[in-house]
Write a protein that holds these residues in place. Structure first.
Motif, PDB file in Angstrom:
ATOM      1  N   GLU A  51     -30.359 -66.133  31.225  1.00 38.21           N
ATOM      2  CA  GLU A  51     -30.562 -67.584  31.252  1.00 38.21           C
ATOM      3  C   GLU A  51     -31.280 -68.041  29.991  1.00 38.21           C
ATOM      4  O   GLU A  51     -30.912 -69.055  29.377  1.00 38.21           O
ATOM      5  CB  GLU A  51     -31.369 -67.968  32.488  1.00 38.21           C
ATOM      6  N   GLU A  54     -28.864 -67.815  27.059  1.00 39.47           N
ATOM      7  CA  GLU A  54     -27.830 -68.858  27.115  1.00 39.47           C
ATOM      8  C   GLU A  54     -28.312 -70.133  26.436  1.00 39.47           C
ATOM      9  O   GLU A  54     -27.572 -70.798  25.720  1.00 39.47           O
ATOM     10  CB  GLU A  54     -27.443 -69.153  28.565  1.00 39.47           C
ATOM     11  N   ASP A  58     -27.820 -71.248  21.769  1.00 37.73           N
ATOM     12  CA  ASP A  58     -27.048 -72.465  21.483  1.00 37.73           C
ATOM     13  C   ASP A  58     -27.949 -73.455  20.759  1.00 37.73           C
ATOM     14  O   ASP A  58     -28.943 -73.909  21.332  1.00 37.73           O
ATOM     15  CB  ASP A  58     -26.538 -73.068  22.795  1.00 37.73           C
ATOM     16  N   GLY A  79     -26.170 -75.970  31.384  1.00 36.41           N
ATOM     17  CA  GLY A  79     -26.747 -74.689  30.999  1.00 36.41           C
ATOM     18  C   GLY A  79     -28.152 -74.539  31.512  1.00 36.41           C
ATOM     19  O   GLY A  79     -28.849 -75.493  31.810  1.00 36.41           O
ATOM     20  N   MET A  83     -27.135 -68.774  36.896  1.00 39.11           N
ATOM     21  CA  MET A  83     -26.167 -67.789  36.426  1.00 39.11           C
ATOM     22  C   MET A  83     -26.075 -66.635  37.424  1.00 39.11           C
ATOM     23  O   MET A  83     -27.093 -66.143  37.891  1.00 39.11           O
ATOM     24  CB  MET A  83     -26.559 -67.259  35.052  1.00 39.11           C
ATOM     25  N   ASP A  87     -21.019 -64.301  35.712  1.00 40.46           N
ATOM     26  CA  ASP A  87     -21.179 -65.190  34.564  1.00 40.46           C
ATOM     27  C   ASP A  87     -21.754 -64.429  33.376  1.00 40.46           C
ATOM     28  O   ASP A  87     -21.293 -64.563  32.242  1.00 40.46           O
ATOM     29  CB  ASP A  87     -22.119 -66.354  34.911  1.00 40.46           C
ATOM     30  N   GLN A  91     -19.749 -63.713  29.862  1.00 39.16           N
ATOM     31  CA  GLN A  91     -20.179 -64.454  28.686  1.00 39.16           C
ATOM     32  C   GLN A  91     -20.850 -63.577  27.638  1.00 39.16           C
ATOM     33  O   GLN A  91     -20.657 -63.766  26.442  1.00 39.16           O
ATOM     34  CB  GLN A  91     -21.141 -65.574  29.087  1.00 39.16           C
TER      35      GLN A  91
END
Length: 371
Positions: A51, A54, A58, A79, A83, A87, A91
């Motif tokens: 998490e 993620e 980004d 986001g 999760m 997932d 990913q």
């Protein structure tokens, strides 16, 4: 209270993307379910690390997290949180997969024996919203055509890879024997191939089906944002993981209200007599029309603020304001009598500009507007 993402990964707030990726890989390997079978605490830490990665991997999500913390993602669908293991592996499996036989799945949660569960392809749709829907949030029911497993389809273990989803190749080199693994082309990495295929199904045992999907869109979204509805993409062959439905947001332009962040702007034009004598005017808001009072002697450029009449904040910080910009309309064509009246007023001292300290300049008004 949720743990700080930077602290979870053990990096500073100024860490580079490469440092964040390296730190996440270290945590993922440490808490990977293959190394900690049956350890619920390790599984939870594994999810927390994913998490954190993620968001921090980004640039856009990281910037929002740096500004607002965990509240930046409380609107849902953007986001950070919720999760599951599938997932994570779909990913980020490539980041730590090499440490676990190349797949990243190992024997966790039904992935035993190295067998992979491939993920179905994602679907993308575009949803156009009115300003009212953007401001308050809305639930949309959208018809989507997606591939689903055909009734009666059955699968069997792939004979090429033995159900592992990968084939191993050994090559003799100068340095010795080198072993490499690659996705099995016979089953696409799923470890299964079709045993019985019903009429109408494609080569993967899938058929096209129309389905109505309910999409909850939080208030405050903007054009260009994308929501994810997990599991509503195409099914995967071989009892794999369904893909996701990605929803791109667009907004229609409102005839009178203009958006800027969470605030709305409205241009109100009044006549010279209204400006001199005062009046009341009906204006548009998100909740419908409201009537506002204008004091006698109001100046062009005056900004009236209607608090909490703007857009609901996607980060959960209330709503913005509606800013009403007063513009005194100057007529371009006058009758002879009207012209004579204004010629007399040119000599009248009461019509001479006499700004007071309370009559702020345009730049001061803009400054106040954003303070």
């Amino acid at each position: 209270m949720k743990e700080d993402y930077y602290e979870l990964l053990g990096v500073s707030k100024g860490a580079t993307a490469a440092e964040i990726k390296k730190a996440y890989r270290k945590k993922a390997i440490e808490f990977h379910p293959d190394r900690n079978p049956g350890d619920a605490t390790a599984e939870e830490n594994f999810k927390k690390a994913a998490e954190a990665y993620e968001v921090l991997s980004d640039p856009n999500k990281r910037a929002r997290y740096d500004q607002f913390g965990h509240q930046a993602f409380e609107g849902g669908g953007f986001g950070g949180g919720g999760m599951n293991m599938e997932d994570i592996f779909s990913q980020f499996g490539d980041i730590f997969g090499s440490a676990f036989g190349g797949s990243g799945f190992g024997g966790f949660g039904g992935f035993g024996g190295g067998q992979r569960r491939v993920k179905g392809s994602n679907l993308r749709i575009r949803v156009t919203l009115d300003l009212e829907e953007v401001a308050l949030g809305v639930e949309k029911k959208i018809k989507v055509k997606r591939k689903v497993q055909a009734p009666g389809v059955t699968y069997k273990t792939c004979g090429t890879c033995g159900g592992n989803g990968q084939v191993t190749k050994i090559t003799n080199t100068i340095l010795g024997r080198m072993q490499t693994a690659a996705t099995c082309t016979a089953c696409g990495g799923s470890g299964q191939v079709i045993d019985s295929r019903p009429d109408g199904a494609d080569a993967h045992g899938l058929v096209m089906q129309e389905e109505t999907v309910s999409i909850k869109i939080p208030g405050g979204v903007e054009s260009g944002m994308q929501l994810k509805v997990s599991g509503k993409g195409n099914d995967a062959p071989g009892n794999g993981v369904p893909g996701d439905l990605l929803v791109a947001i667009e907004t229609r332009e409102h005839p009178t209200l203009k958006r800027e962040g969470d605030n709305l702007h409205y241009d109100l034009y009044i006549s010279m007599p209204d400006a001199v004598l005062g009046t009341s005017k009906e204006i548009d808001t998100i909740g419908g029309k409201v009537r506002i009072k204008l004091e006698p002697g109001i100046q062009s450029g005056k900004i009236l603020r209607l608090r909490n009449k703007g857009i609901q904040s996607i980060n959960g910080y209330g709503a913005g304001d509606l800013l009403v910009h007063v513009n005194v309309w100057t007529p371009k064509e006058l009758s002879k009598e009207q012209r004579e009246f204004f010629e007399r007023m040119q000599e009248d001292d009461k019509f001479a500009p006499k700004p007071e300290k309370s009559d702020k300049s345009f730049f001061e008004k803009v400054k106040d507007m954003f303070s």
